[in-house]
Scaffold this motif. Structure first.
Motif, PDB file in Angstrom:
ATOM      1  N   ASP A   1       0.818  -1.213   0.000  1.00  0.00           N
ATOM      2  CA  ASP A   1       0.000   0.000   0.000  1.00  0.00           C
ATOM      3  C   ASP A   1       0.852   1.264   0.000  1.00  0.00           C
ATOM      4  O   ASP A   1       0.487   2.263  -0.618  1.00  0.00           O
ATOM      5  N   ASP A   2       1.989   1.224   0.698  1.00  0.00           N
ATOM      6  CA  ASP A   2       2.854   2.401   0.744  1.00  0.00           C
ATOM      7  C   ASP A   2       3.283   2.816  -0.659  1.00  0.00           C
ATOM      8  O   ASP A   2       3.260   3.998  -1.008  1.00  0.00           O
ATOM      9  N   ALA A   3       3.697   1.845  -1.462  1.00  0.00           N
ATOM     10  CA  ALA A   3       4.152   2.164  -2.816  1.00  0.00           C
ATOM     11  C   ALA A   3       2.980   2.466  -3.747  1.00  0.00           C
ATOM     12  O   ALA A   3       3.021   3.419  -4.531  1.00  0.00           O
ATOM     13  N   HIS A   4       1.922   1.669  -3.649  1.00  0.00           N
ATOM     14  CA  HIS A   4       0.787   1.830  -4.568  1.00  0.00           C
ATOM     15  C   HIS A   4       0.013   3.115  -4.287  1.00  0.00           C
ATOM     16  O   HIS A   4      -0.433   3.805  -5.217  1.00  0.00           O
ATOM     17  N   ALA A   5      -0.143   3.463  -3.007  1.00  0.00           N
ATOM     18  CA  ALA A   5      -0.859   4.695  -2.654  1.00  0.00           C
ATOM     19  C   ALA A   5      -0.117   5.914  -3.191  1.00  0.00           C
ATOM     20  O   ALA A   5      -0.736   6.870  -3.660  1.00  0.00           O
ATOM     21  N   ALA A   6       1.221   5.883  -3.148  1.00  0.00           N
ATOM     22  CA  ALA A   6       2.010   7.002  -3.675  1.00  0.00           C
ATOM     23  C   ALA A   6       1.716   7.204  -5.160  1.00  0.00           C
ATOM     24  O   ALA A   6       1.552   8.340  -5.626  1.00  0.00           O
ATOM     25  N   LEU A   7       1.636   6.117  -5.906  1.00  0.00           N
ATOM     26  CA  LEU A   7       1.349   6.220  -7.339  1.00  0.00           C
ATOM     27  C   LEU A   7      -0.068   6.741  -7.571  1.00  0.00           C
ATOM     28  O   LEU A   7      -0.286   7.608  -8.433  1.00  0.00           O
ATOM     29  N   ARG A   8      -1.036   6.242  -6.812  1.00  0.00           N
ATOM     30  CA  ARG A   8      -2.424   6.709  -6.957  1.00  0.00           C
ATOM     31  C   ARG A   8      -2.540   8.202  -6.657  1.00  0.00           C
ATOM     32  O   ARG A   8      -3.253   8.940  -7.338  1.00  0.00           O
ATOM     33  N   ILE A   9      -1.837   8.635  -5.609  1.00  0.00           N
ATOM     34  CA  ILE A   9      -1.864  10.050  -5.243  1.00  0.00           C
ATOM     35  C   ILE A   9      -1.243  10.885  -6.352  1.00  0.00           C
ATOM     36  O   ILE A   9      -1.777  11.940  -6.723  1.00  0.00           O
ATOM     37  N   TYR A  10      -0.130  10.431  -6.901  1.00  0.00           N
ATOM     38  CA  TYR A  10       0.508  11.156  -8.010  1.00  0.00           C
ATOM     39  C   TYR A  10      -0.445  11.287  -9.196  1.00  0.00           C
ATOM     40  O   TYR A  10      -0.588  12.367  -9.776  1.00  0.00           O
ATOM     41  N   ARG A  11      -1.109  10.193  -9.563  1.00  0.00           N
ATOM     42  CA  ARG A  11      -2.048  10.231 -10.692  1.00  0.00           C
ATOM     43  C   ARG A  11      -3.169  11.235 -10.423  1.00  0.00           C
ATOM     44  O   ARG A  11      -3.541  12.021 -11.313  1.00  0.00           O
ATOM     45  N   ARG A  12      -3.720  11.223  -9.229  1.00  0.00           N
ATOM     46  CA  ARG A  12      -4.812  12.146  -8.892  1.00  0.00           C
ATOM     47  C   ARG A  12      -4.314  13.593  -8.919  1.00  0.00           C
ATOM     48  O   ARG A  12      -4.995  14.485  -9.442  1.00  0.00           O
ATOM     49  N   TRP A  13      -3.149  13.824  -8.367  1.00  0.00           N
ATOM     50  CA  TRP A  13      -2.566  15.161  -8.340  1.00  0.00           C
ATOM     51  C   TRP A  13      -2.385  15.700  -9.761  1.00  0.00           C
ATOM     52  O   TRP A  13      -2.707  16.853 -10.037  1.00  0.00           O
ATOM     53  N   LYS A  14      -1.883  14.851 -10.671  1.00  0.00           N
ATOM     54  CA  LYS A  14      -1.642  15.314 -12.037  1.00  0.00           C
ATOM     55  C   LYS A  14      -2.952  15.616 -12.758  1.00  0.00           C
ATOM     56  O   LYS A  14      -3.004  16.515 -13.611  1.00  0.00           O
ATOM     57  N   THR A  15      -4.021  14.899 -12.453  1.00  0.00           N
ATOM     58  CA  THR A  15      -5.304  15.194 -13.102  1.00  0.00           C
ATOM     59  C   THR A  15      -5.887  16.503 -12.574  1.00  0.00           C
ATOM     60  O   THR A  15      -6.654  17.162 -13.285  1.00  0.00           O
ATOM     61  N   GLU A  16      -5.514  16.871 -11.346  1.00  0.00           N
ATOM     62  CA  GLU A  16      -6.048  18.101 -10.749  1.00  0.00           C
ATOM     63  C   GLU A  16      -5.157  19.302 -10.993  1.00  0.00           C
ATOM     64  O   GLU A  16      -5.537  20.432 -10.694  1.00  0.00           O
ATOM     65  N   THR A  17      -3.937  19.078 -11.514  1.00  0.00           N
ATOM     66  CA  THR A  17      -3.004  20.175 -11.744  1.00  0.00           C
ATOM     67  C   THR A  17      -3.055  20.605 -13.197  1.00  0.00           C
ATOM     68  O   THR A  17      -2.772  19.804 -14.089  1.00  0.00           O
ATOM     69  N   PRO A  18      -3.428  21.846 -13.456  1.00  0.00           N
ATOM     70  CA  PRO A  18      -3.489  22.310 -14.862  1.00  0.00           C
ATOM     71  C   PRO A  18      -2.120  22.255 -15.517  1.00  0.00           C
ATOM     72  O   PRO A  18      -1.111  22.560 -14.890  1.00  0.00           O
TER      73      PRO A  18
END
Length: 199
Positions: free
Chosen positions: A180-197
């Motif tokens: 979860d530590d590694a996978h959550a980091a990737l999920r957070i990155y993906r979400r952040w990039k979709t929210e960052t113009p």
């Protein structure tokens, strides 16, 4: 006087245990390598057996976690055989300049991997600082990031965090926590990039 108590956030649902791969053979390593080399971004973390004695030097990392969108691959490095198996995957992936490695608080992870394997990590993004909002001074942790981006609560049990990661047989709870530590980091990155113009 009535206290205004916020309801507890729902628990973070981690990666499906069926998608957690403990790499134990050459065949496992080749499957992991193919999946990781095909990724544009991977989640990254390590775990080390805690040191308690004064002056004791860590022999970690004892577990290295790399996650794609679909799988988390775990590499045990506490034995020479485990080291050799892990190196066949870790070296080409972590030294790649085309695969972005994302995680939280990666300073020690990077140093220990260089010390243990001689691997110079390239193309690494530490989300602890990258996700810090303007005016924030303290690094952001995985728990805070999961709360911010998913409105969920990431369980971080101190009992699991400080467990012996060098054991030959890790518990299901240890494996899930690490994945979860590694996978959550990737999920957070993906979400952040979709929210960052895009700039």
């Amino acid at each position: 006087m009535q206290l205004d108590l916020q309801p507890e956030l729902p628990a973070y649902i981690g990666i499906d245990p069926a998608h957690v791969r403990l790499v134990r053979s050459d065949a496992d390593a080749q499957q992991a390598l193919a999946a990781l080399l095909a990724a544009d971004v991977i989640g990254f973390d390590t775990e080390s057996k805690p040191t308690f004695a004064k002056g004791e030097v860590s022999t970690g990392p004892h577990l290295v976690q790399l996650a794609t969108d679909d799988f988390a691959f775990l590499f045990q490095t506490a034995t020479p055989a485990g080291n050799a198996l892990a190196f066949t995957v870790l070296e080409p992936v972590l030294a790649s300049g085309s695969i972005l490695k994302v995680g939280f608080g990666l300073g020690d992870d990077v140093k220990r991997l260089k010390s243990k394997f001689g691997i110079e990590l390239r193309h690494v993004l530490d989300l602890s600082t990258a996700l810090r909002r303007r005016g924030e001074k303290n690094p952001l942790g995985a728990k805070s990031a999961v709360e911010r981006f998913f409105g969920q609560r990431l369980q971080k049990s101190k009992r699991i965090t400080t467990t012996n990661w060098s054991l030959p047989h890790l518990s299901d709870k240890q494996l899930q926590y690490a994945a979860d530590d590694a996978h959550a980091a990737l999920r957070i990155y993906r979400r952040w990039k979709t929210e960052t113009p895009a700039v």
